[in-house]
Scaffold this active site. Structure first.
Site, PDB file in Angstrom:
ATOM      1  N   ARG A  19       5.743  -5.082  -0.848  1.00 36.66           N
ATOM      2  CA  ARG A  19       4.666  -5.115   0.153  1.00 36.66           C
ATOM      3  C   ARG A  19       3.827  -6.368  -0.040  1.00 36.66           C
ATOM      4  NH1 ARG A  19       3.001   0.973   1.521  1.00 36.66           N
ATOM      5  NH2 ARG A  19       3.837   0.816   3.604  1.00 36.66           N
ATOM      6  N   GLN A  26       5.967  -8.471   5.497  1.00 37.08           N
ATOM      7  CA  GLN A  26       5.343  -7.478   6.393  1.00 37.08           C
ATOM      8  C   GLN A  26       6.231  -7.118   7.574  1.00 37.08           C
ATOM      9  OE1 GLN A  26       1.362  -8.655   7.477  1.00 37.08           O
ATOM     10  NE2 GLN A  26       0.527  -7.876   5.555  1.00 37.08           N
ATOM     11  N   ASP A  61       8.776  -4.424   6.671  1.00 37.32           N
ATOM     12  CA  ASP A  61       8.230  -3.256   5.984  1.00 37.32           C
ATOM     13  C   ASP A  61       8.400  -1.994   6.843  1.00 37.32           C
ATOM     14  OD1 ASP A  61       6.717  -1.371   4.711  1.00 37.32           O
ATOM     15  OD2 ASP A  61       4.912  -2.602   4.545  1.00 37.32           O
ATOM     16  N   SER A 110       5.782   0.906   6.512  1.00 32.92           N
ATOM     17  CA  SER A 110       4.582   0.738   7.352  1.00 32.92           C
ATOM     18  C   SER A 110       4.879   1.047   8.811  1.00 32.92           C
ATOM     19  CB  SER A 110       4.041  -0.691   7.251  1.00 32.92           C
ATOM     20  OG  SER A 110       3.423  -0.886   6.017  1.00 32.92           O
ATOM     21  N   TYR A 118      -2.300   0.513  -4.353  1.00 33.64           N
ATOM     22  CA  TYR A 118      -1.991   1.911  -4.038  1.00 33.64           C
ATOM     23  C   TYR A 118      -2.918   2.844  -4.811  1.00 33.64           C
ATOM     24  CZ  TYR A 118       2.349   0.643  -1.764  1.00 33.64           C
ATOM     25  OH  TYR A 118       3.278   0.131  -0.905  1.00 33.64           O
TER      26      TYR A 118
END
Ligand code: NAD
Length: 364
Positions: A102, A107, A110, A113, A207
């Site tokens: 990540r 992005q 991903d 997501s 996270y």
């Protein structure tokens, strides 16, 4: 793969073959794929350099792949150790979408997501559908109906999308997350950030960390009045690589008013709400409790389109484009941290270290 993105792969110099009916659930017909330049064939896998799918391949299919074939799919390695052993033993190079690092450069690849975004939106719409009252404030000649009050627990990608969607529908939204950075993100969506005055739990890579049982009990106690006052509760909390944290007991749900709704997006990974069942609506006290089960698949068109775009971007990173319209070469560069980070097995070895340790029974 969706038909509209087949051209991106053929443009790189690949031939694209699709199994008959592959797109049915995503509302794409075989004819759509043919029109987009793909071959539709029951032998689509024969001779493939790379096989892409949403779910991991069946072990029987893996065992028929020649050594050196690559696969790309969701593949939660810790929960798929037998499959990983098959992929290793068959000499298949496998990439897991869950492992794509990540970082900003990744992005567009991903898929966690993109699918969380779909699930977050869906959770809000499910809550609005099950709740037998308005989300927005309504001021009419016949009187005023106050807006619904929604509580969202977990404000990562899915939670923020749930908040945004509830806000767009006019509800009053309060949200809580253990990460310090989440409070500002919640407020930027126009929701109220619930401050329980507990220590924040930031782990590696931005996270959440796992809670101690004491901290979890205190959090539940402090959240109880917020949940009792909510018309709908949406839970989206997760800790990477672990079972979903149990945030809401059945006793807390029992304090909700008649007609209340609970949507537990984490039902499949253990559940944030005690008693929620994946794929079912159950009654706990006064509330209808909806347990999520493969939620992105409930919005197949956008989920597939975003997933296919993630795949195309990752494949592009691993491709040497054919010159002058010549064939492309699938040539992942293992010096690249995105390639290396997302690889599970390669050349007869388990490349992903935590999975190798699990398979070999090494205690971390
Ligand atoms: P996730 O699915 O792992 O978890 C969902 C949310 O649950 C997280 O916000 C987490 O903090 C929260 N949570 C965990 N335990 C909780 C508890 N006990 N109580 C309340 N909430 C709890 O997370 P995610 O949505 O995949 O993303 C989490 C983070 O990663 C965010 O900071 C996000 O912005 C970041 N992120 C970065 C990138 C990138 O840089 N490419 C991409 C996606 C997400």
């Amino acid at each position: 793969m969706v038909p509209e993105l087949v051209g991106k792969l053929t443009g790189l110099g690949y031939e694209v073959a699709v199994e008959p009916g592959a797109g049915v659930e995503a509302l794409a017909s075989d004819e759509d794929y043919v029109r987009a330049g793909a071959v539709v064939s029951p032998d689509a896998l024969a001779g493939a350099d790379l096989v892409v799918s949403v779910q991991p391949l069946d072990p029987l299919v893996i065992r028929r792949l020649p050594a050196g074939t690559a696969t790309m799919s969701f593949l939660p390695p810790a929960q798929s150790l037998d499959l990983v052993a098959d992929l290793r033993d068959c000499g298949v190079t496998s990439f897991a979408m869950e492992l794509v690092p990540r970082i900003s450069r990744a992005q567009s690849m991903d898929a966690l997501s993109s699918q969380a975004l779909v699930a977050g939106y869906r959770s809000a719409v499910v809550a609005a559908g099950l709740l037998r009252r308005f989300f927005p404030l309504n001021m009419t000649a016949a009187g005023t109906v106050p807006p619904a009050e929604i509580v969202v627990l977990g404000a990562g990608v899915a939670g923020l999308q749930a908040i945004a969607t509830c806000k767009r529908l006019g509800a009053v939204v309060k949200a809580y997350d253990v990460r310090a950075a989440a409070a500002e993100e919640i407020r930027s969506m126009g929701a109220q950030s619930i401050d329980l005055e507990l220590e924040t739990l930031e782990g590696a890579g931005g996270y959440a960390r796992e809670m101690t049982e004491d901290r979890a009990a205190r959090q539940r106690e402090l959240l109880t009045p917020y949940i009792a006052n909510a018309d709908a509760l949406i839970t989206t909390a997760a800790v990477p690589g672990r079972q979903a944290p149990m945030l809401v007991t059945a006793e807390m749900v029992e304090q909700m008013r008649p007609g209340s709704v609970v949507v537990d997006l984490a039902a499949e990974t253990g559940g944030n709400v005690e008693g929620s069942v994946p794929g079912k609506v159950v009654r706990i006290g006064n509330a209808q409790v909806w347990g999520g089960f493969n939620v992105p698949s409930q919005m197949p068109a956008p989920a597939s389109k975003l997933y296919a775009q993630n795949i195309v971007n990752l494949v592009t990173l691993m491709t040497v484009k054919g010159e002058d319209g010549g064939p492309a070469t699938f040539a992942p560069d293992f010096e690249d941290e995105i390639v290396s980070g997302s690889c599970v097995t390669r050349e007869g070895h388990v490349w992903h270290e935590p999975t190798r340790d699990l398979l070999e029974g090494v205690t971390p």
